[in-house]
Design a protein around this motif. Structure first.
Motif, PDB file in Angstrom:
ATOM      1  N   SER A  53       0.843  -1.197   0.000  1.00 54.65           N
ATOM      2  CA  SER A  53       0.000   0.000   0.000  1.00 54.65           C
ATOM      3  C   SER A  53       0.874   1.241   0.000  1.00 54.65           C
ATOM      4  CB  SER A  53      -0.934   0.018   1.214  1.00 54.65           C
ATOM      5  OG  SER A  53      -0.231   0.258   2.403  1.00 54.65           O
ATOM      6  N   LYS A  55       0.273   5.826   0.195  1.00 60.80           N
ATOM      7  CA  LYS A  55      -0.509   7.052   0.139  1.00 60.80           C
ATOM      8  C   LYS A  55       0.470   8.165  -0.176  1.00 60.80           C
ATOM      9  CE  LYS A  55      -3.867   9.976   2.402  1.00 60.80           C
ATOM     10  NZ  LYS A  55      -4.901  10.013   3.440  1.00 60.80           N
ATOM     11  N   TYR A  98      -6.081  -4.725  -7.143  1.00 68.40           N
ATOM     12  CA  TYR A  98      -5.670  -3.462  -6.529  1.00 68.40           C
ATOM     13  C   TYR A  98      -6.822  -2.477  -6.480  1.00 68.40           C
ATOM     14  CZ  TYR A  98      -0.816  -4.859  -6.511  1.00 68.40           C
ATOM     15  OH  TYR A  98       0.362  -5.516  -6.237  1.00 68.40           O
ATOM     16  N   GLN A 179      -3.901   6.903  -3.474  1.00 64.87           N
ATOM     17  CA  GLN A 179      -3.686   5.777  -2.579  1.00 64.87           C
ATOM     18  C   GLN A 179      -3.785   4.505  -3.403  1.00 64.87           C
ATOM     19  OE1 GLN A 179      -6.734   7.746  -1.663  1.00 64.87           O
ATOM     20  NE2 GLN A 179      -5.268   9.250  -0.963  1.00 64.87           N
ATOM     21  N   LEU A 181      -3.725   0.171  -2.876  1.00 59.12           N
ATOM     22  CA  LEU A 181      -3.804  -0.908  -1.897  1.00 59.12           C
ATOM     23  C   LEU A 181      -4.034  -2.236  -2.614  1.00 59.12           C
ATOM     24  CD1 LEU A 181      -4.112  -1.940   1.060  1.00 59.12           C
ATOM     25  CD2 LEU A 181      -6.562  -1.457   0.814  1.00 59.12           C
TER      26      LEU A 181
END
Length: 186
Positions: A53, A55, A98, A179, A181
């Motif tokens: 992940s 950000k 994702y 972001q 993830l």
């Protein structure tokens, strides 16, 4: 009974647990790539391996023409060092599903012009948002995309507008950000 927490060792040192016969077995570790591996006895079958992940956001002033990649120059976190602050590109480390969430905030839009951004996986559009400005104050577009990717593919956010010339972004964590993830390993 209360919650139980354990500390999982890093640097390929496994967490061990005795099996029913009293023999220690490796059951979890954080490997040298910073991925959590949870598996059966001696990690013969890894069940989970997915701490992926990041950000990131744009902190320095930037003006972009339409079609330009947004370079996110500041990382809040980047678990696997998969995001490049020089290019703004996130390189997929392992195959899986994702989730990508992005916000692009235009600092000085022009009334009745279109502003947005595109999420790319390599050269394929995975998401596209476009909105008409109704004033000349800040305008944000946001989107969330879920898609499958393979190791080595690149995720990037590209500016999209019909302003005609380069346009400034609103910077800082509350302005333009992305972001990424991994929500399921392949």
């Amino acid at each position: 009974s209360g919650d139980t927490s354990i500390d999982i060792p890093v640097n390929n040192i496994p967490l061990r647990q005795d099996d029913s016969g009293g023999t220690p077995q490796n059951v979890a570790k954080v490997n040298s790539s910073n991925y959590l591996e949870i598996g059966d006895a001696d990690l013969a079958g890894v069940l989970v391996k997915n701490i992926v992940s990041c950000k990131v956001y744009r902190n320095a002033a930037l003006s972009l023409a339409t079609g330009a990649t947004i370079v996110f120059d500041t990382e809040v976190w980047d678990d696997g060092a998969d995001h490049n602050t020089g290019t703004g590109i996130f390189t997929v480390p392992i195959a899986g599903t994702y989730l990508v969430s992005s916000i692009v905030t235009w600092a000085t839009p022009t009334d009745a012009k279109r502003y947005g951004h595109v999420v790319y996986l390599d050269a394929v559009i995975m998401g596209n948002t476009l909105a008409y400005a109704r004033s000349t104050s800040q305008m944000a577009t946001s989107q969330t995309c879920v898609f499958k990717a393979t190791a080595g593919q690149e995720i990037k956010i590209v500016a999209s507008h019909d302003h005609g010339s380069a346009l400034s972004l609103t910077v800082g964590l509350g302005g333009t950000q992305m972001q990424v993830l991994l929500i399921g390993a392949a």
